[in-house]
Write a protein that holds these residues in place. Structure first.
Motif, short mmCIF file in Angstrom:
data_model
loop_
_atom_site.label_atom_id
_atom_site.label_comp_id
_atom_site.label_asym_id
_atom_site.label_seq_id
_atom_site.Cartn_x
_atom_site.Cartn_y
_atom_site.Cartn_z
N HIS A 1 0.82 -1.20 0.00
CA HIS A 1 0.00 0.00 0.00
C HIS A 1 0.86 1.26 0.00
O HIS A 1 1.82 1.36 0.77
CB HIS A 1 -0.94 -0.03 1.21
CG HIS A 1 -1.75 -1.29 1.24
ND1 HIS A 1 -1.31 -2.43 1.86
CD2 HIS A 1 -2.93 -1.59 0.66
CE1 HIS A 1 -2.20 -3.39 1.68
NE2 HIS A 1 -3.19 -2.91 0.95
N PRO A 2 0.50 2.22 -0.85
CA PRO A 2 1.31 3.43 -0.98
C PRO A 2 0.99 4.46 0.10
O PRO A 2 -0.05 4.40 0.75
CB PRO A 2 0.87 3.98 -2.34
CG PRO A 2 -0.56 3.57 -2.44
CD PRO A 2 -0.62 2.21 -1.79
N ASN A 3 1.91 5.40 0.23
CA ASN A 3 1.59 6.65 0.91
C ASN A 3 1.15 7.56 -0.23
O ASN A 3 1.89 7.75 -1.20
CB ASN A 3 2.83 7.23 1.60
CG ASN A 3 3.28 6.39 2.76
OD1 ASN A 3 2.46 5.84 3.49
ND2 ASN A 3 4.57 6.25 2.93
N TRP A 4 -0.07 8.07 -0.15
CA TRP A 4 -0.55 8.89 -1.24
C TRP A 4 -1.45 9.99 -0.74
O TRP A 4 -1.97 9.94 0.37
CB TRP A 4 -1.20 8.07 -2.33
CG TRP A 4 -2.43 7.26 -1.95
CD1 TRP A 4 -3.04 7.16 -0.74
CD2 TRP A 4 -3.19 6.43 -2.83
NE1 TRP A 4 -4.12 6.32 -0.82
CE2 TRP A 4 -4.23 5.85 -2.09
CE3 TRP A 4 -3.08 6.11 -4.18
CZ2 TRP A 4 -5.17 4.98 -2.65
CZ3 TRP A 4 -4.00 5.24 -4.72
CH2 TRP A 4 -5.04 4.69 -3.96
N SER A 5 -1.61 11.00 -1.58
CA SER A 5 -2.53 12.09 -1.27
C SER A 5 -3.13 12.59 -2.58
O SER A 5 -2.57 12.39 -3.66
CB SER A 5 -1.83 13.23 -0.54
OG SER A 5 -0.85 13.82 -1.37
N ASN A 6 -4.28 13.21 -2.44
CA ASN A 6 -5.01 13.71 -3.59
C ASN A 6 -5.52 15.10 -3.28
O ASN A 6 -6.13 15.31 -2.23
CB ASN A 6 -6.17 12.75 -3.91
CG ASN A 6 -7.26 13.40 -4.70
OD1 ASN A 6 -8.37 13.54 -4.21
ND2 ASN A 6 -6.98 13.79 -5.92
N VAL A 7 -5.23 16.04 -4.18
CA VAL A 7 -5.81 17.37 -4.10
C VAL A 7 -6.42 17.65 -5.48
O VAL A 7 -5.70 17.72 -6.48
CB VAL A 7 -4.77 18.45 -3.74
CG1 VAL A 7 -5.40 19.83 -3.75
CG2 VAL A 7 -4.14 18.15 -2.39
N TYR A 8 -7.72 17.74 -5.50
CA TYR A 8 -8.52 17.93 -6.69
C TYR A 8 -8.14 16.93 -7.78
O TYR A 8 -8.53 15.77 -7.73
CB TYR A 8 -8.48 19.38 -7.20
CG TYR A 8 -9.34 19.59 -8.43
CD1 TYR A 8 -10.69 19.28 -8.42
CD2 TYR A 8 -8.79 20.04 -9.61
CE1 TYR A 8 -11.48 19.42 -9.54
CE2 TYR A 8 -9.57 20.20 -10.75
CZ TYR A 8 -10.91 19.89 -10.72
OH TYR A 8 -11.67 20.04 -11.84
N ASN A 9 -7.35 17.33 -8.79
CA ASN A 9 -7.05 16.44 -9.91
C ASN A 9 -5.62 15.93 -9.89
O ASN A 9 -5.14 15.39 -10.89
CB ASN A 9 -7.34 17.14 -11.24
CG ASN A 9 -6.39 18.29 -11.51
OD1 ASN A 9 -5.89 18.93 -10.59
ND2 ASN A 9 -6.16 18.59 -12.77
N VAL A 10 -4.93 16.08 -8.78
CA VAL A 10 -3.52 15.65 -8.68
C VAL A 10 -3.39 14.55 -7.63
O VAL A 10 -3.86 14.68 -6.50
CB VAL A 10 -2.60 16.85 -8.31
CG1 VAL A 10 -1.17 16.38 -8.14
CG2 VAL A 10 -2.69 17.92 -9.38
N LEU A 11 -2.74 13.48 -8.04
CA LEU A 11 -2.47 12.35 -7.17
C LEU A 11 -0.96 12.26 -6.95
O LEU A 11 -0.20 12.16 -7.91
CB LEU A 11 -2.98 11.05 -7.82
CG LEU A 11 -2.62 9.74 -7.12
CD1 LEU A 11 -3.17 9.70 -5.70
CD2 LEU A 11 -3.14 8.57 -7.95
N SER A 12 -0.54 12.32 -5.70
CA SER A 12 0.87 12.18 -5.32
C SER A 12 1.05 10.84 -4.64
O SER A 12 0.29 10.49 -3.72
CB SER A 12 1.29 13.29 -4.37
OG SER A 12 1.10 14.55 -4.98
#
Length: 96
Positions: A55-66
């Motif tokens: 499982h990744p460490n991830w974040s999402n702000v509107y249309n951007v996935l990090s």
């Protein structure tokens, strides 16, 4: 599964131009047309994560996935991270 060396990681990243290596992890940022498309990709990625039990460490702000990938058990990047990165690339990159 052993931790990869910096040299091995950098060599493998040649196949993944969207990804960078720093802070003992590989990182990528993907921009989508809108929030719905981004969230849809995240949902598809989540199924791959479960299948690989990774499982990744991830974040999402509107249309951007990090996304950041590393294997916590070894404190760095392993083949498991590249296997998930390949699955993510297949999901987020348009088919030609």
């Amino acid at each position: 599964m052993g931790k990869l060396t910096k040299e091995n990681i950098e060599k493998k990243l040649l196949k993944y131009p969207d990804w960078e290596y720093f802070d003992d992890a590989i990182h990528a940022e993907f921009e989508f047309e809108n929030f719905k498309d981004c969230f849809s990709a995240m949902s598809r990625i989540a199924f791959e994560c479960e299948a690989l039990n990774h499982h990744p460490n991830w974040s999402n702000v509107y249309n951007v996935l990090s996304i950041s990938l590393n294997t916590h058990d070894v404190g760095g990047v392993t083949e498991k991270d590249f296997k998930l990165a390949a699955a993510i690339e297949h999901i987020v990159e348009p088919e030609e």
